[in-house]
Design an enzyme around this catalytic site. Sequence first.
Site, mmCIF file in Angstrom:
data_model
loop_
_atom_site.group_PDB
_atom_site.id
_atom_site.type_symbol
_atom_site.label_atom_id
_atom_site.label_comp_id
_atom_site.label_asym_id
_atom_site.label_seq_id
_atom_site.Cartn_x
_atom_site.Cartn_y
_atom_site.Cartn_z
ATOM 1 N N ARG A 40 7.564 1.544 6.774
ATOM 2 C CA ARG A 40 6.103 1.477 6.905
ATOM 3 C C ARG A 40 5.586 2.265 8.111
ATOM 4 N NH1 ARG A 40 3.009 -2.057 3.863
ATOM 5 N NH2 ARG A 40 4.166 -2.828 2.100
ATOM 6 N N ARG A 44 -0.947 1.412 8.674
ATOM 7 C CA ARG A 44 -2.041 0.845 9.446
ATOM 8 C C ARG A 44 -1.851 0.736 10.954
ATOM 9 N NH1 ARG A 44 -2.938 -4.278 5.821
ATOM 10 N NH2 ARG A 44 -0.689 -4.000 5.776
ATOM 11 N N ARG A 53 -7.663 6.801 5.877
ATOM 12 C CA ARG A 53 -7.790 5.789 4.821
ATOM 13 C C ARG A 53 -9.257 5.440 4.569
ATOM 14 N NH1 ARG A 53 -8.371 2.840 1.471
ATOM 15 N NH2 ARG A 53 -7.380 0.863 0.927
ATOM 16 N N ASP A 90 3.018 3.517 -3.070
ATOM 17 C CA ASP A 90 3.267 2.073 -2.993
ATOM 18 C C ASP A 90 4.183 1.680 -4.146
ATOM 19 O OD1 ASP A 90 2.225 -0.460 -1.477
ATOM 20 O OD2 ASP A 90 2.369 -1.029 -3.575
ATOM 21 N N TYR A 166 5.512 -9.317 -8.385
ATOM 22 C CA TYR A 166 4.065 -9.032 -8.346
ATOM 23 C C TYR A 166 3.459 -9.063 -9.749
ATOM 24 C CZ TYR A 166 4.620 -7.924 -3.447
ATOM 25 O OH TYR A 166 4.880 -8.023 -2.110
HETATM 26 O O1 1CP Z 1 5.452 4.504 5.686
HETATM 27 C C1 1CP Z 1 5.459 3.835 4.624
HETATM 28 O O2 1CP Z 1 6.440 3.150 4.310
HETATM 29 C C2 1CP Z 1 4.233 3.875 3.776
HETATM 30 C C3 1CP Z 1 4.467 3.872 2.303
HETATM 31 C C4 1CP Z 1 4.545 2.473 1.697
HETATM 32 C C5 1CP Z 1 5.704 1.815 1.238
HETATM 33 C C6 1CP Z 1 7.148 2.283 1.336
HETATM 34 C C7 1CP Z 1 3.446 1.610 1.428
HETATM 35 C C8 1CP Z 1 2.039 1.887 1.763
HETATM 36 N N1 1CP Z 1 3.911 0.514 0.745
HETATM 37 C C9 1CP Z 1 5.287 0.597 0.636
HETATM 38 C C10 1CP Z 1 6.214 -0.343 -0.026
HETATM 39 C C11 1CP Z 1 5.739 -1.693 -0.412
HETATM 40 N N2 1CP Z 1 4.523 -2.086 -0.912
HETATM 41 C C12 1CP Z 1 6.595 -2.837 -0.395
HETATM 42 C C13 1CP Z 1 8.061 -2.826 -0.034
HETATM 43 C C14 1CP Z 1 8.290 -2.729 1.424
HETATM 44 C C15 1CP Z 1 7.910 -3.919 2.266
HETATM 45 O O3 1CP Z 1 8.335 -5.034 1.955
HETATM 46 O O4 1CP Z 1 7.199 -3.685 3.266
HETATM 47 C C16 1CP Z 1 5.841 -3.931 -0.851
HETATM 48 C C17 1CP Z 1 6.296 -5.375 -1.016
HETATM 49 C C18 1CP Z 1 4.530 -3.450 -1.187
HETATM 50 C C19 1CP Z 1 3.409 -4.233 -1.753
HETATM 51 C C20 1CP Z 1 2.194 -4.125 -0.906
HETATM 52 N N3 1CP Z 1 1.387 -3.022 -0.875
HETATM 53 C C21 1CP Z 1 1.711 -5.044 0.044
HETATM 54 C C22 1CP Z 1 2.404 -6.352 0.442
HETATM 55 C C23 1CP Z 1 1.814 -7.550 -0.175
HETATM 56 C C24 1CP Z 1 2.650 -8.795 0.112
HETATM 57 O O5 1CP Z 1 2.968 -9.486 -0.850
HETATM 58 O O6 1CP Z 1 2.996 -9.043 1.276
HETATM 59 C C25 1CP Z 1 0.552 -4.513 0.610
HETATM 60 C C26 1CP Z 1 -0.382 -5.143 1.588
HETATM 61 C C27 1CP Z 1 0.379 -3.207 0.028
HETATM 62 C C28 1CP Z 1 -0.654 -2.192 0.365
HETATM 63 C C29 1CP Z 1 -0.159 -1.057 1.188
HETATM 64 N N4 1CP Z 1 0.899 -0.224 0.838
HETATM 65 C C30 1CP Z 1 1.065 0.770 1.783
HETATM 66 C C31 1CP Z 1 0.041 0.552 2.794
HETATM 67 C C32 1CP Z 1 -0.169 1.425 3.993
HETATM 68 C C33 1CP Z 1 -0.705 -0.581 2.398
HETATM 69 C C34 1CP Z 1 -1.915 -1.166 3.116
HETATM 70 C C35 1CP Z 1 -3.170 -0.813 2.378
HETATM 71 C C36 1CP Z 1 -4.188 -0.056 3.148
HETATM 72 O O7 1CP Z 1 -3.922 0.873 3.922
HETATM 73 O O8 1CP Z 1 -5.373 -0.391 2.974
#
Ligand code: 1CP
Length: 359
Positions: A40, A44, A53, A90, A166
């Site tokens: 990640r 953010r 964003r 994502d 999910y």
């Molecule tokens: O640098 C990076 O890794 C950015 C790319 C990335 C990756 C690899 C994002 C961007 N998401 C992910 C993987 C991801 N998404 C996972 C697996 C990794 C982990 O556990 O951290 C999971 C479970 C998700 C699902 C997801 N997408 C969530 C989690 C929800 C929960 O149940 O806890 C969330 C909040 C997102 C949105 C998201 N994805 C990525 C970002 C930067 C964001 C935030 C949204 C935004 O910027 O408004």
Amino acid sequence: MPDFEPMSETESLPSQDAKPKLLRVLDHKVVNPPPIWLMRQAGRHLPEYRALRAKTSNFLEFCYSPELAIEASLQPVRRYGLDAAIMFSDILVVPDALGRQVGFMAGEGPKLDPLRPGDALPVFDEEAFHAHLTPVYSTVMGLRAALPQDVALIGFAGAPWTVATYMVEGGGSRDFQKIRRWAYTDLGGFQRLMDLLVDATASYLIRQIEAGVQTVQLFDTWAGVLPPDQFRRWVIEPTAEIVRRVRKAYPKTPIIGFPRGAGQNYIAYAFETEVNGLSLDATISPSWAVRAIPERCAIQGNLDNLALMAGGAALERSARDILQQFGKRPFIFNLGHGILPDTAPEHVEQLLSIVRENR
Ligand code: 1CP
């Protein structure tokens, strides 16, 4: 002009240094100081990400805009000089491309239209699926052209179990009751859902490799909620099948597995999935891991993301301990889970100087 050199050419270059350190580690080399990237890292915690964003209200639209996604991937590499970029996307683009309803509500996380036992399963129409994901492949091609040769490009997907959580729970969950019950009460139906996700995920990773990623990571964020027999069936078996298919198509592309929270099940996962790299979460003791994890498997991890958020002496102590324990093995420095949004960029800089000045 874009430079889409295939991996084999990169490998035959006379200077070893031209091959990214991360790929050398995944090829069983001990590299000192170790390569470092952070799960990640694009996202953010960076003010420049928040500004980028703000241009799009819809998060999936952001993921499907190659120009924005390329910039988001490059930001942390530019700021910190990390050893790898991860394509910005994502894990939930897969259910989206399979025709499920997927939305991201500000501050609430993802919301999906929940799939229930007995519902008609989505159909994996390969052509429509990849057409939907074309912007992701464009992001990869643009990143390969933009990145220096010594920075590795990582692709990824959610592992079937985590993506299914999910799809079935309709979003994040505390106890995973709906999916866990389905897996016990309608084994055949649930197996068909998992088989569909294996097909889609393997095919997606293969296309990412064709577009230019040099390694892929399978995120199994919720692997840790399963007892051993269920872990074998819904985490190890689908992952092993994806590894077989990707390896059959691209034998030289290394695969990193991240069964977060797997505890002692990490051992069976490492042996049975045959991943090239294993990403350890922060609950795993490095001294246990060096003994228990097979030598042929590179280790990635496993700094506590709260130690990074805390910074200072706590960060220094934790990072040095990890370096010392894993220093003699093929090792990639990373966190045990994603960087948290409230982490100060200065702490990431502190971590980089600890890792790079440690000898
Ligand atoms: O640098 C990076 O890794 C950015 C790319 C990335 C990756 C690899 C994002 C961007 N998401 C992910 C993987 C991801 N998404 C996972 C697996 C990794 C982990 O556990 O951290 C999971 C479970 C998700 C699902 C997801 N997408 C969530 C989690 C929800 C929960 O149940 O806890 C969330 C909040 C997102 C949105 C998201 N994805 C990525 C970002 C930067 C964001 C935030 C949204 C935004 O910027 O408004």
